[in-house]
Design a protein around this motif. Structure first.
Motif, PDB file in Angstrom:
ATOM      1  N   THR A 140       0.829  -1.205   0.000  1.00  0.00           N
ATOM      2  CA  THR A 140       0.000   0.000   0.000  1.00  0.00           C
ATOM      3  C   THR A 140       0.862   1.254   0.000  1.00  0.00           C
ATOM      4  OG1 THR A 140      -0.126  -0.085   2.420  1.00  0.00           O
ATOM      5  CG2 THR A 140      -1.885  -1.157   1.195  1.00  0.00           C
ATOM      6  N   ASN A 141       0.281   2.331  -0.522  1.00  0.00           N
ATOM      7  CA  ASN A 141       0.989   3.608  -0.521  1.00  0.00           C
ATOM      8  C   ASN A 141       0.664   4.395   0.752  1.00  0.00           C
ATOM      9  OD1 ASN A 141      -1.611   4.673  -0.919  1.00  0.00           O
ATOM     10  ND2 ASN A 141      -1.327   4.845  -3.137  1.00  0.00           N
ATOM     11  N   GLU A 142       1.102   5.621   0.816  1.00  0.00           N
ATOM     12  CA  GLU A 142       0.902   6.435   2.014  1.00  0.00           C
ATOM     13  C   GLU A 142      -0.566   6.710   2.295  1.00  0.00           C
ATOM     14  OE1 GLU A 142       3.237   9.915   1.469  1.00  0.00           O
ATOM     15  OE2 GLU A 142       5.162   8.880   1.739  1.00  0.00           O
ATOM     16  N   GLU A 202      -3.757   2.869  -0.007  1.00  0.00           N
ATOM     17  CA  GLU A 202      -4.315   2.225  -1.195  1.00  0.00           C
ATOM     18  C   GLU A 202      -3.330   1.186  -1.733  1.00  0.00           C
ATOM     19  OE1 GLU A 202      -4.652   5.679  -3.574  1.00  0.00           O
ATOM     20  OE2 GLU A 202      -6.714   6.120  -2.945  1.00  0.00           O
ATOM     21  N   GLN A 203      -3.860   0.054  -2.161  1.00  0.00           N
ATOM     22  CA  GLN A 203      -3.005  -0.948  -2.781  1.00  0.00           C
ATOM     23  C   GLN A 203      -2.531  -0.437  -4.140  1.00  0.00           C
ATOM     24  OE1 GLN A 203      -5.243  -4.591  -3.002  1.00  0.00           O
ATOM     25  NE2 GLN A 203      -4.885  -5.119  -0.854  1.00  0.00           N
ATOM     26  N   ASP A 204      -1.212  -0.289  -4.290  1.00  0.00           N
ATOM     27  CA  ASP A 204      -0.694   0.229  -5.553  1.00  0.00           C
ATOM     28  C   ASP A 204       0.358  -0.672  -6.200  1.00  0.00           C
ATOM     29  OD1 ASP A 204       1.275   0.667  -3.659  1.00  0.00           O
ATOM     30  OD2 ASP A 204       1.865   2.622  -4.450  1.00  0.00           O
ATOM     31  N   ARG A 205       0.808  -1.708  -5.480  1.00  0.00           N
ATOM     32  CA  ARG A 205       1.814  -2.622  -6.021  1.00  0.00           C
ATOM     33  C   ARG A 205       1.470  -4.058  -5.640  1.00  0.00           C
ATOM     34  NH1 ARG A 205       6.439  -0.401  -2.695  1.00  0.00           N
ATOM     35  NH2 ARG A 205       4.605   0.244  -1.489  1.00  0.00           N
ATOM     36  N   ALA A 206       1.836  -4.965  -6.506  1.00  0.00           N
ATOM     37  CA  ALA A 206       1.667  -6.392  -6.231  1.00  0.00           C
ATOM     38  C   ALA A 206       3.028  -7.017  -5.997  1.00  0.00           C
ATOM     39  CB  ALA A 206       0.970  -7.084  -7.386  1.00  0.00           C
ATOM     40  N   LEU A 207       3.089  -7.875  -5.005  1.00  0.00           N
ATOM     41  CA  LEU A 207       4.283  -8.682  -4.775  1.00  0.00           C
ATOM     42  C   LEU A 207       3.924 -10.116  -5.155  1.00  0.00           C
ATOM     43  CD1 LEU A 207       6.661  -8.640  -1.721  1.00  0.00           C
ATOM     44  CD2 LEU A 207       5.923 -10.786  -2.745  1.00  0.00           C
ATOM     45  N   SER A 208       4.537 -10.601  -6.206  1.00  0.00           N
ATOM     46  CA  SER A 208       4.267 -11.960  -6.679  1.00  0.00           C
ATOM     47  C   SER A 208       5.347 -12.884  -6.154  1.00  0.00           C
ATOM     48  CB  SER A 208       4.244 -11.998  -8.204  1.00  0.00           C
ATOM     49  OG  SER A 208       3.224 -11.165  -8.696  1.00  0.00           O
ATOM     50  N   ALA A 209       4.912 -13.917  -5.436  1.00  0.00           N
ATOM     51  CA  ALA A 209       5.841 -14.867  -4.828  1.00  0.00           C
ATOM     52  C   ALA A 209       5.758 -16.199  -5.546  1.00  0.00           C
ATOM     53  CB  ALA A 209       5.520 -15.041  -3.350  1.00  0.00           C
ATOM     54  N   LYS A 223       6.973  -9.492   1.809  1.00  0.00           N
ATOM     55  CA  LYS A 223       6.280  -8.232   2.050  1.00  0.00           C
ATOM     56  C   LYS A 223       6.762  -7.594   3.344  1.00  0.00           C
ATOM     57  CE  LYS A 223       1.668  -6.287   2.800  1.00  0.00           C
ATOM     58  NZ  LYS A 223       0.228  -6.593   2.917  1.00  0.00           N
ATOM     59  N   GLY A 224       6.935  -8.428   4.377  1.00  0.00           N
ATOM     60  CA  GLY A 224       7.422  -7.919   5.646  1.00  0.00           C
ATOM     61  C   GLY A 224       8.798  -7.290   5.534  1.00  0.00           C
ATOM     62  N   GLU A 225       9.672  -7.883   4.711  1.00  0.00           N
ATOM     63  CA  GLU A 225      11.007  -7.334   4.518  1.00  0.00           C
ATOM     64  C   GLU A 225      10.961  -5.981   3.813  1.00  0.00           C
ATOM     65  OE1 GLU A 225      13.077 -10.326   2.395  1.00  0.00           O
ATOM     66  OE2 GLU A 225      13.239 -11.697   4.109  1.00  0.00           O
ATOM     67  N   ILE A 226      10.026  -5.842   2.880  1.00  0.00           N
ATOM     68  CA  ILE A 226       9.882  -4.575   2.169  1.00  0.00           C
ATOM     69  C   ILE A 226       9.306  -3.492   3.078  1.00  0.00           C
ATOM     70  CG2 ILE A 226       8.644  -3.408   0.301  1.00  0.00           C
ATOM     71  CD1 ILE A 226       8.910  -6.027  -1.280  1.00  0.00           C
ATOM     72  N   ASP A 227       8.289  -3.889   3.866  1.00  0.00           N
ATOM     73  CA  ASP A 227       7.640  -2.928   4.771  1.00  0.00           C
ATOM     74  C   ASP A 227       8.575  -2.409   5.836  1.00  0.00           C
ATOM     75  OD1 ASP A 227       5.266  -3.053   3.441  1.00  0.00           O
ATOM     76  OD2 ASP A 227       4.343  -4.517   4.769  1.00  0.00           O
TER      77      ASP A 227
END
Length: 263
Positions: free
Chosen positions: A68-70, A73-80, A258-262
């Motif tokens: 999500t952005n600031e 809103e969901q603005d990116r997908a992380l595909s695993a 996702k946790g690593e990115i956040d």
């Protein structure tokens, strides 16, 4: 010989009518019959297969998470993507890409397909089978995300959905015994003759209790897999959890990445 179809890759810039037309074209070229490079029976007992010298296929689980952005809103997908062989993880990759369109029922592949294709490009191993968290032939136009990506990459694929998008079960699917499969037929909501077998409700796990039960998964062929084999594969690859292991591992990895990115 089947060929990959990059020309059919999902494009979020298309109109809704164009997306639906593309899905119908994908369904027309998809193969909903077994065309695998391995015997699916080896998935049921990898240790026995290894002992007998049978080569284990590379089975790839695919799942998504969202960033999500600031504004929240969901603005990116992380595909695993998690590649397994004989029940062991041999590779994990992911990709983060911008989302082009919002979620629209029946058009999931146009929201998540490009991110998935980007992640698959990171794989160094060649997949023998894809398992997607999403639908295959159990779809309004017989072209869920497992069918769409399976056709584009020309890799056998299976869709494993947690809810029924369309179609009608041939029997009641409440409180099924573990290992039970119930056929899902096309109805008026599907671009197929009524009664066409689209896939199966598959009971991979069940509580040993009269007071609660686990809902089945809805498993359908994506490409180059028949409905019965798709159901068998889901059962063979499920162990202590409801989801088949490659999909469960992809789901877990998506949260981890996702946790690593956040952070």
């Amino acid at each position: 010989m089947h060929q990959p179809r990059p020309d059919l890759a999902p494009d979020g810039s298309l109109s809704r009518a164009e997306m639906e037309s593309l899905q119908r074209e994908i369904a027309s070229v998809a193969t909903f019959e077994d065309d695998l490079s391995f015997d699916p029976a080896v998935l049921s007992n990898p240790l026995e297969a290894a002992a007998s010298g049978d080569e284990q296929p590379v089975v790839v689980g695919v799942d998504q998470s969202f960033l999500t952005n600031e504004d929240g809103e969901q603005d990116r997908a992380l595909s695993a993507v998690v590649a397994t062989r004989g029940g062991e993880v041999i590779e994990r990759v992911h990709a983060v890409t911008d989302l082009e369109i919002p979620y629209i029922p029946g058009l999931l592949s146009f929201r998540e397909g490009r991110p998935i294709l980007a992640a698959l490009e990171e794989l160094s191993v060649e997949p023998d089978l894809f398992l997607f968290d999403g639908s295959g032939r159990i779809h309004f136009r017989q072209a869920g995300i497992a069918t769409h990506i399976g056709v584009v990459r020309n890799v056998p694929s299976v869709g494993v959905a947690k809810s029924l998008l369309c179609g009608t079960p041939r029997e009641n699917t409440d409180d099924l015994l573990e290992g039970t499969t119930i056929g899902i037929e096309a109805n008026s909501r599907v671009d197929a003759p009524d009664g066409t077998l689209l896939g199966y409700a598959v009971q991979t796990r069940q509580y040993d209790s009269p007071n609660r039960y686990i809902n089945p998964l809805y498993v359908s062929p994506g490409h180059r897999v028949g409905p019965e084999t798709a159901a068998d594969i889901a059962l063979a690859l499920s162990s202590s959890y409801k989801l088949p292991e490659p999909v469960r591992l992809a789901d877990k990895y998506a949260d981890e990445a996702k946790g690593e990115i956040d952070t």
